[in-house]
Design an enzyme around this catalytic site. Structure first.
Site, PDB file in Angstrom:
ATOM      1  N   PHE A  29     -40.466  78.765  -9.047  1.00 31.18           N
ATOM      2  CA  PHE A  29     -39.455  78.123  -8.205  1.00 31.18           C
ATOM      3  C   PHE A  29     -39.038  76.764  -8.752  1.00 31.18           C
ATOM      4  O   PHE A  29     -37.859  76.514  -9.015  1.00 31.18           O
ATOM      5  CB  PHE A  29     -40.024  77.999  -6.786  1.00 31.18           C
ATOM      6  CG  PHE A  29     -39.171  77.186  -5.836  1.00 31.18           C
ATOM      7  CD1 PHE A  29     -37.838  77.487  -5.655  1.00 31.18           C
ATOM      8  CD2 PHE A  29     -39.731  76.127  -5.129  1.00 31.18           C
ATOM      9  CE1 PHE A  29     -37.055  76.740  -4.774  1.00 31.18           C
ATOM     10  CE2 PHE A  29     -38.969  75.386  -4.256  1.00 31.18           C
ATOM     11  CZ  PHE A  29     -37.629  75.692  -4.080  1.00 31.18           C
ATOM     12  N   LEU A  86     -46.613  73.134 -14.905  1.00 31.97           N
ATOM     13  CA  LEU A  86     -46.355  73.564 -13.535  1.00 31.97           C
ATOM     14  C   LEU A  86     -47.150  74.817 -13.167  1.00 31.97           C
ATOM     15  O   LEU A  86     -47.286  75.114 -11.976  1.00 31.97           O
ATOM     16  CB  LEU A  86     -44.864  73.867 -13.343  1.00 31.97           C
ATOM     17  CG  LEU A  86     -43.871  72.753 -13.685  1.00 31.97           C
ATOM     18  CD1 LEU A  86     -42.438  73.262 -13.492  1.00 31.97           C
ATOM     19  CD2 LEU A  86     -44.114  71.519 -12.827  1.00 31.97           C
ATOM     20  N   ALA A  87     -47.635  75.558 -14.159  1.00 34.75           N
ATOM     21  CA  ALA A  87     -48.296  76.833 -13.885  1.00 34.75           C
ATOM     22  C   ALA A  87     -49.509  76.623 -12.979  1.00 34.75           C
ATOM     23  O   ALA A  87     -50.367  75.788 -13.263  1.00 34.75           O
ATOM     24  CB  ALA A  87     -48.730  77.493 -15.196  1.00 34.75           C
ATOM     25  N   TYR A 154     -56.975  75.829  -2.371  1.00 32.30           N
ATOM     26  CA  TYR A 154     -55.846  75.362  -3.173  1.00 32.30           C
ATOM     27  C   TYR A 154     -55.942  73.856  -3.373  1.00 32.30           C
ATOM     28  O   TYR A 154     -55.895  73.344  -4.505  1.00 32.30           O
ATOM     29  CB  TYR A 154     -54.525  75.724  -2.491  1.00 32.30           C
ATOM     30  CG  TYR A 154     -53.335  75.023  -3.105  1.00 32.30           C
ATOM     31  CD1 TYR A 154     -52.956  75.278  -4.415  1.00 32.30           C
ATOM     32  CD2 TYR A 154     -52.590  74.093  -2.372  1.00 32.30           C
ATOM     33  CE1 TYR A 154     -51.865  74.630  -4.989  1.00 32.30           C
ATOM     34  CE2 TYR A 154     -51.506  73.443  -2.928  1.00 32.30           C
ATOM     35  CZ  TYR A 154     -51.144  73.718  -4.244  1.00 32.30           C
ATOM     36  OH  TYR A 154     -50.083  73.070  -4.807  1.00 32.30           O
ATOM     37  N   PHE A 180     -45.141  66.357  -2.241  1.00 34.24           N
ATOM     38  CA  PHE A 180     -45.307  66.793  -0.860  1.00 34.24           C
ATOM     39  C   PHE A 180     -44.468  68.069  -0.713  1.00 34.24           C
ATOM     40  O   PHE A 180     -43.950  68.593  -1.696  1.00 34.24           O
ATOM     41  CB  PHE A 180     -44.892  65.680   0.092  1.00 34.24           C
ATOM     42  CG  PHE A 180     -45.939  64.596   0.224  1.00 34.24           C
ATOM     43  CD1 PHE A 180     -46.610  64.386   1.425  1.00 34.24           C
ATOM     44  CD2 PHE A 180     -46.268  63.792  -0.862  1.00 34.24           C
ATOM     45  CE1 PHE A 180     -47.590  63.402   1.535  1.00 34.24           C
ATOM     46  CE2 PHE A 180     -47.249  62.805  -0.773  1.00 34.24           C
ATOM     47  CZ  PHE A 180     -47.912  62.610   0.444  1.00 34.24           C
ATOM     48  N   ASN A 181     -44.355  68.593   0.491  1.00 32.07           N
ATOM     49  CA  ASN A 181     -43.633  69.850   0.651  1.00 32.07           C
ATOM     50  C   ASN A 181     -42.195  69.719   0.166  1.00 32.07           C
ATOM     51  O   ASN A 181     -41.546  68.695   0.392  1.00 32.07           O
ATOM     52  CB  ASN A 181     -43.641  70.276   2.121  1.00 32.07           C
ATOM     53  CG  ASN A 181     -45.011  70.690   2.584  1.00 32.07           C
ATOM     54  OD1 ASN A 181     -45.916  69.866   2.672  1.00 32.07           O
ATOM     55  ND2 ASN A 181     -45.190  71.963   2.881  1.00 32.07           N
ATOM     56  N   ARG A 216     -44.163  67.815   8.187  1.00 33.17           N
ATOM     57  CA  ARG A 216     -44.226  67.738   6.728  1.00 33.17           C
ATOM     58  C   ARG A 216     -43.092  66.868   6.201  1.00 33.17           C
ATOM     59  O   ARG A 216     -42.006  66.811   6.772  1.00 33.17           O
ATOM     60  CB  ARG A 216     -44.110  69.139   6.095  1.00 33.17           C
ATOM     61  CG  ARG A 216     -45.257  70.083   6.461  1.00 33.17           C
ATOM     62  CD  ARG A 216     -46.558  69.670   5.800  1.00 33.17           C
ATOM     63  NE  ARG A 216     -47.637  70.602   6.058  1.00 33.17           N
ATOM     64  CZ  ARG A 216     -48.498  70.499   7.057  1.00 33.17           C
ATOM     65  NH1 ARG A 216     -48.398  69.489   7.914  1.00 33.17           N
ATOM     66  NH2 ARG A 216     -49.467  71.389   7.201  1.00 33.17           N
TER      67      ARG A 216
END
Length: 324
Positions: A29, A86-87, A154, A180-181, A216
């Site tokens: 994404f 990013l993986a 996570y 953050f989100n 959030r």
């Protein structure tokens, strides 16, 4: 991504150009938006992919990040000016806890050790962590000095990864980002905002959610990509940086705004199965340090993000005059 015939015919060893940037997780994404932005700025982006059935090209490499040999080979082959890592296993509800540590911790270590083993020092390495490392914090402006208190695998894997990466600060020019989100077009519907958007775009009669009062600090993925690109260009190194806007929204706020934008009402059904025992109630960051490092990058108002996402589902559903 479309590779031209000319690009396919060029041997990898001859594809060297200024600002060669290796991006792991490039097809994810965030990666898709970042790759587009980097290319627009003149970077030659080398994307890594995990799928074994896809052919390699001068700008696409197969890479099993959990393999030290594969990482060493990729770094030696590319010798990138920049690395953006990013993986990761990023879905909190992923069903194998060990995967979080294999990929998020060991995979990151493999990349750093590969740089050392082949004698290559990039201009900058940007490594994505997560604001989930903060856990449940009773503050509406979490800054980078707050202790990490992860409450799930996570977050724990990202906190462990950060601790490991900091031991490399004196060897490699690294920036750790704690986003953050964030959300946007293309995010899968197992994330909450896309799920809400899809229900409104399809004009469903109801939606099942967990706790709609969790808050959030939501950013736009396009803003996050701009921040990452700017941090690569900045003088920042040996830093850990929040990526956020400082403005929290509850899911109740988002549902209300989506209803205003679409003129559609959804029945909200709270499903206890969607309420996590370790749910973080409030997660909002302080962007003060980020703004000091990349002052020219402006955040995107969340109402604009929501409007943009809704238009992707059905352009007729959005009232452009409504504001959050």
């Amino acid at each position: 991504m479309t590779i031209s015939t000319e690009e396919k015919s060029v041997p990898f060893s001859q594809a060297r150009q200024p600002m060669r940037t290796l991006v792991t997780g490039a097809s994810g994404f965030t990666g898709r938006y970042l790759v587009e932005k980097l290319r627009a700025r003149g970077h030659t982006v080398i994307e890594t992919m995990g799928a074994r059935d896809q052919p390699e090209t001068p700008t696409r490499l197969r890479l099993d990040i959990t393999s030290p040999d594969a990482c060493r080979s990729a770094i030696d082959r590319v010798r990138p000016d920049y690395i953006v890592h990013l993986a990761a296993i990023s879905f909190v509800g992923h069903d194998d806890p060990l995967d979080f540590y294999r990929v998020n911790v060991i995979g990151t270590l493999n990349l750093l050790e590969a740089c050392a083993q082949v004698g290559h020092t990039p201009r900058k390495l940007l490594i994505a962590s997560s604001a989930n490392v903060y856990g449940n914090v009773t503050s509406d402006a979490i800054d980078e000095t707050f202790a990490t208190r992860p409450v799930n695998h996570y977050a724990a894997s990202k906190a462990a990864m950060e601790t490991m990466v900091r031991t490399w600060f004196d060897q490699l020019p690294i920036v750790i980002v704690r986003p953050f989100n964030y959300t946007g077009r293309g995010q899968t519907s197992n994330f909450l905002v896309p799920k809400i958007v899809e229900h409104f775009a399809r004009r469903e009669s109801s939606i099942e959610l967990g706790n709609i009062d969790v808050a959030r600090d939501f950013s736009d993925v396009r803003y996050v990509a701009s921040v990452y690109e700017a941090l690569l260009d900045s003088q920042a190194a040996g830093e850990t940086v929040n990526v956020c806007t400082g403005t929290p929204y509850t899911l109740r706020d988002i549902l209300s705004s989506a209803s205003d934008l679409t003129g559609h009402e959804l029945e909200i059904r709270v499903n206890p199965a969607f309420v996590r025992r370790t749910e973080v109630k409030m997660l909002a960051g302080s962007p003060v340090k980020l703004r000091s490092l990349v002052p020219t990058v402006e955040s995107i108002p969340f109402i604009d993000t929501l409007r943009w996402m809704l238009r992707a589902g059905d352009p007729k559903t959005v009232n452009a005059t409504t504001a959050m």
